[in-house]
Design a protein around this motif. Structure first.
Motif, PDB file in Angstrom:
ATOM      1  N   PRO A 177       0.727  -1.388   0.043  1.00  0.00           N
ATOM      2  CA  PRO A 177       0.034   0.112   0.113  1.00  0.00           C
ATOM      3  C   PRO A 177       1.006   1.198  -0.123  1.00  0.00           C
ATOM      4  O   PRO A 177       0.456   2.171  -0.454  1.00  0.00           O
ATOM      5  CB  PRO A 177      -0.808  -0.116   1.255  1.00  0.00           C
ATOM      6  CG  PRO A 177      -0.347  -1.309   2.041  1.00  0.00           C
ATOM      7  CD  PRO A 177       0.366  -2.062   1.231  1.00  0.00           C
ATOM      8  N   ALA A 206       0.835   4.478  -2.757  1.00  0.00           N
ATOM      9  CA  ALA A 206       0.409   5.807  -2.238  1.00  0.00           C
ATOM     10  C   ALA A 206       1.743   6.755  -2.793  1.00  0.00           C
ATOM     11  O   ALA A 206       1.389   8.021  -2.856  1.00  0.00           O
ATOM     12  CB  ALA A 206       0.348   5.705  -0.689  1.00  0.00           C
ATOM     13  N   ASN A 229      -2.489  -1.448  10.129  1.00  0.00           N
ATOM     14  CA  ASN A 229      -3.341  -1.078   9.331  1.00  0.00           C
ATOM     15  C   ASN A 229      -3.014   0.292   8.420  1.00  0.00           C
ATOM     16  O   ASN A 229      -2.986   1.353   8.719  1.00  0.00           O
ATOM     17  CB  ASN A 229      -4.567  -0.313  10.378  1.00  0.00           C
ATOM     18  CG  ASN A 229      -5.837  -0.082   9.756  1.00  0.00           C
ATOM     19  OD1 ASN A 229      -5.969   0.186   8.329  1.00  0.00           O
ATOM     20  ND2 ASN A 229      -6.891   0.441  10.455  1.00  0.00           N
ATOM     21  N   GLY A 248      -4.025   0.963   5.828  1.00  0.00           N
ATOM     22  CA  GLY A 248      -5.192   1.835   5.049  1.00  0.00           C
ATOM     23  C   GLY A 248      -5.447   2.934   5.919  1.00  0.00           C
ATOM     24  O   GLY A 248      -5.366   4.395   5.290  1.00  0.00           O
ATOM     25  N   ARG A 249      -5.427   3.000   7.031  1.00  0.00           N
ATOM     26  CA  ARG A 249      -5.573   3.873   7.916  1.00  0.00           C
ATOM     27  C   ARG A 249      -4.312   5.031   7.903  1.00  0.00           C
ATOM     28  O   ARG A 249      -4.462   6.194   7.854  1.00  0.00           O
ATOM     29  CB  ARG A 249      -5.624   3.711   9.575  1.00  0.00           C
ATOM     30  CG  ARG A 249      -5.211   4.317  10.786  1.00  0.00           C
ATOM     31  CD  ARG A 249      -6.277   5.668  10.759  1.00  0.00           C
ATOM     32  NE  ARG A 249      -5.999   6.458  12.023  1.00  0.00           N
ATOM     33  CZ  ARG A 249      -4.885   7.089  12.419  1.00  0.00           C
ATOM     34  NH1 ARG A 249      -3.907   7.091  11.517  1.00  0.00           N
ATOM     35  NH2 ARG A 249      -4.810   7.823  13.480  1.00  0.00           N
ATOM     36  N   VAL A 292      -2.338   5.452   5.449  1.00  0.00           N
ATOM     37  CA  VAL A 292      -2.343   6.184   4.035  1.00  0.00           C
ATOM     38  C   VAL A 292      -3.153   7.415   3.969  1.00  0.00           C
ATOM     39  O   VAL A 292      -3.367   8.118   3.167  1.00  0.00           O
ATOM     40  CB  VAL A 292      -2.514   4.948   2.688  1.00  0.00           C
ATOM     41  CG1 VAL A 292      -3.054   5.551   1.321  1.00  0.00           C
ATOM     42  CG2 VAL A 292      -1.254   4.123   2.900  1.00  0.00           C
ATOM     43  N   ASP A 293      -4.512   7.036   4.552  1.00  0.00           N
ATOM     44  CA  ASP A 293      -5.907   8.005   4.228  1.00  0.00           C
ATOM     45  C   ASP A 293      -5.639   9.184   5.310  1.00  0.00           C
ATOM     46  O   ASP A 293      -6.368  10.102   5.140  1.00  0.00           O
ATOM     47  CB  ASP A 293      -7.049   7.246   4.655  1.00  0.00           C
ATOM     48  CG  ASP A 293      -7.353   6.138   3.496  1.00  0.00           C
ATOM     49  OD1 ASP A 293      -6.572   6.383   2.410  1.00  0.00           O
ATOM     50  OD2 ASP A 293      -8.231   5.161   3.719  1.00  0.00           O
ATOM     51  N   HIS A 294      -5.053   8.957   6.181  1.00  0.00           N
ATOM     52  CA  HIS A 294      -4.793  10.071   7.568  1.00  0.00           C
ATOM     53  C   HIS A 294      -4.017  11.301   6.862  1.00  0.00           C
ATOM     54  O   HIS A 294      -3.052  11.118   6.669  1.00  0.00           O
ATOM     55  CB  HIS A 294      -4.347   9.312   8.857  1.00  0.00           C
ATOM     56  CG  HIS A 294      -4.848  10.196  10.010  1.00  0.00           C
ATOM     57  ND1 HIS A 294      -4.438  11.449  10.067  1.00  0.00           N
ATOM     58  CD2 HIS A 294      -5.838   9.941  11.100  1.00  0.00           C
ATOM     59  CE1 HIS A 294      -4.988  11.914  11.386  1.00  0.00           C
ATOM     60  NE2 HIS A 294      -5.975  10.806  11.929  1.00  0.00           N
ATOM     61  N   PRO A 295      -4.728  12.423   7.238  1.00  0.00           N
ATOM     62  CA  PRO A 295      -3.919  13.840   6.826  1.00  0.00           C
ATOM     63  C   PRO A 295      -2.448  13.641   7.499  1.00  0.00           C
ATOM     64  O   PRO A 295      -1.698  14.513   7.096  1.00  0.00           O
ATOM     65  CB  PRO A 295      -4.953  14.783   7.177  1.00  0.00           C
ATOM     66  CG  PRO A 295      -6.123  14.252   7.980  1.00  0.00           C
ATOM     67  CD  PRO A 295      -6.074  12.604   7.852  1.00  0.00           C
ATOM     68  N   THR A 302      -0.383  11.752   8.002  1.00  0.00           N
ATOM     69  CA  THR A 302       0.638  10.827   7.248  1.00  0.00           C
ATOM     70  C   THR A 302       1.645  11.893   6.542  1.00  0.00           C
ATOM     71  O   THR A 302       3.016  11.720   6.710  1.00  0.00           O
ATOM     72  CB  THR A 302       0.055   9.811   6.605  1.00  0.00           C
ATOM     73  OG1 THR A 302      -0.567   8.799   7.458  1.00  0.00           O
ATOM     74  CG2 THR A 302       1.197   9.028   5.840  1.00  0.00           C
TER      75      THR A 302
END
Ligand code: AKG
Length: 318
Positions: free
Chosen positions: A27, A31, A214, A216-217, A219-222, A224
């Motif tokens: 992932p 990204a 996790n 997914g969490r 990659v999606d979190h601002p 990061t």
């Protein structure tokens, strides 16, 4: 035993491996392809650097800022072997499996023979060249923008210039990490090219209910703040303290890791230094378990540091 919930901060082999695999083909690789580039600036002066990046704790690449350094113009593996051939070095020190001690000249001849499919690239990481090959420092002048390094006041000039060289083969990797001791990264690319992938200091990789990381969490979190850049010879990267970074050598490469302690981090810096020394002195067996890949690196780092401060490790008091 202390349990670190953020997988990005764990130093056990399984966690390091899971994060690295996600960068290679998981992932994080996906990204990264869509991630923004770290800002690049040409001709950035010390005042503008201070105002626009250091105060705001924002990363920046200063394009060509070290292009006129002798190291950038003249260095090659062979030239360094002529100058430091007898110096003893630990190659692949970041891997407990592959770490081996040799001479610099032998390292260069190993590099030349280590080609073809299936070979694992060799990497001399975090080499404190000033310990035994101090003459190289003349080719690596001080950066104007690094004057704020508070380690000068804290430990004296010798330790403030305690820089590291990173010398390795195309394909070499330094796995994702945050630098210890709250220092800012100033990395000068000397030879070849490498890709830096960075995550903000608040990046968090939690586990799911079944114990898996996790991604997914993450990659999606601002928080990061995934970004990347490719450093070419003469480029200087500024990365504020606590930013995570992973490095991939796109070509055979040499870089200088020049660290700076911002006075705003003084207290945390001293705490981390003391915590590390106390952990080694009072709890070494557990530290070996929690940091199996890095234990020897940490020991070597502290021996070098003591040496540069003229501390005799065989005595409690001078
Ligand atoms: O260039 C590398 O492989 C790692 C450099 C690094 O981590 C640093 O300078 O802080």
């Amino acid at each position: 035993m202390y349990y670190e919930a953020n997988v990005l901060k764990r130093r056990d082999v399984a966690s390091l491996g899971a994060v690295e695999a996600a960068f290679r083909e998981g992932p994080l690789a996906a990204a990264l392809r869509a991630a923004p580039s770290i800002e690049r600036r040409c001709g950035l002066g010390a005042d503008a650097f201070e105002r626009e990046y250091r105060r705001g704790l924002r990363p920046v690449v200063m394009q060509g800022a070290a292009a006129d350094w002798p190291a950038v113009r003249e260095w090659s593996f062979e030239r360094l072997a002529e100058r430091c051939g007898d110096t003893r070095v630990v190659v692949d020190s970041y891997s407990s499996q592959r770490a081996r001690e040799t001479t610099f000249a032998e390292f260069v001849s190993l590099l030349n023979g280590n080609t073809g499919t299936g070979t694992v690239p060799l990497y001399l990481q975090e080499w404190y060249y000033q310990e035994h090959c101090a003459q190289l420092a003349a080719d690596l002048p001080e950066l104007d923008i690094a004057q704020y390094d508070f380690r000068r006041e804290l430990y004296g000039e010798a330790v403030s210039t305690n820089h590291q060289l990173w010398i390795g083969q195309k394909g070499g990797i330094t796995r994702l990490h945050q630098d210890s001791y709250m220092v800012d990264v100033m990395h000068v690319q000397l030879v070849g090219a490498k890709r830096w992938s960075v995550l903000g200091p608040r990046a968090n990789l939690p586990r799911t209910g079944d114990g898996r990381a996790n991604f997914g969490r993450l990659v999606d979190h601002p928080d990061t703040e995934l970004m990347q850049c490719v450093l070419e010879p003469g480029d200087v990267l500024y990365l504020p303290a606590q930013w995570f970074h992973r490095i991939e050598l796109l070509e055979d490469s040499m870089g200088l890791g020049r660290k700076c302690l911002d006075p705003i981090h003084l207290q945390l810096h001293v705490r981390q230094r003391m915590a590390e020394l106390l952990a080694i002195a009072l709890n070494a067996e557990e530290v070996k378990k929690t940091h199996p890949e890095l234990f020897n690196v940490v020991m070597a780092r502290n021996r070098t540091w003591a040496g540069r401060m003229n501390i005799d490790l065989s005595k409690l008091r001078p």
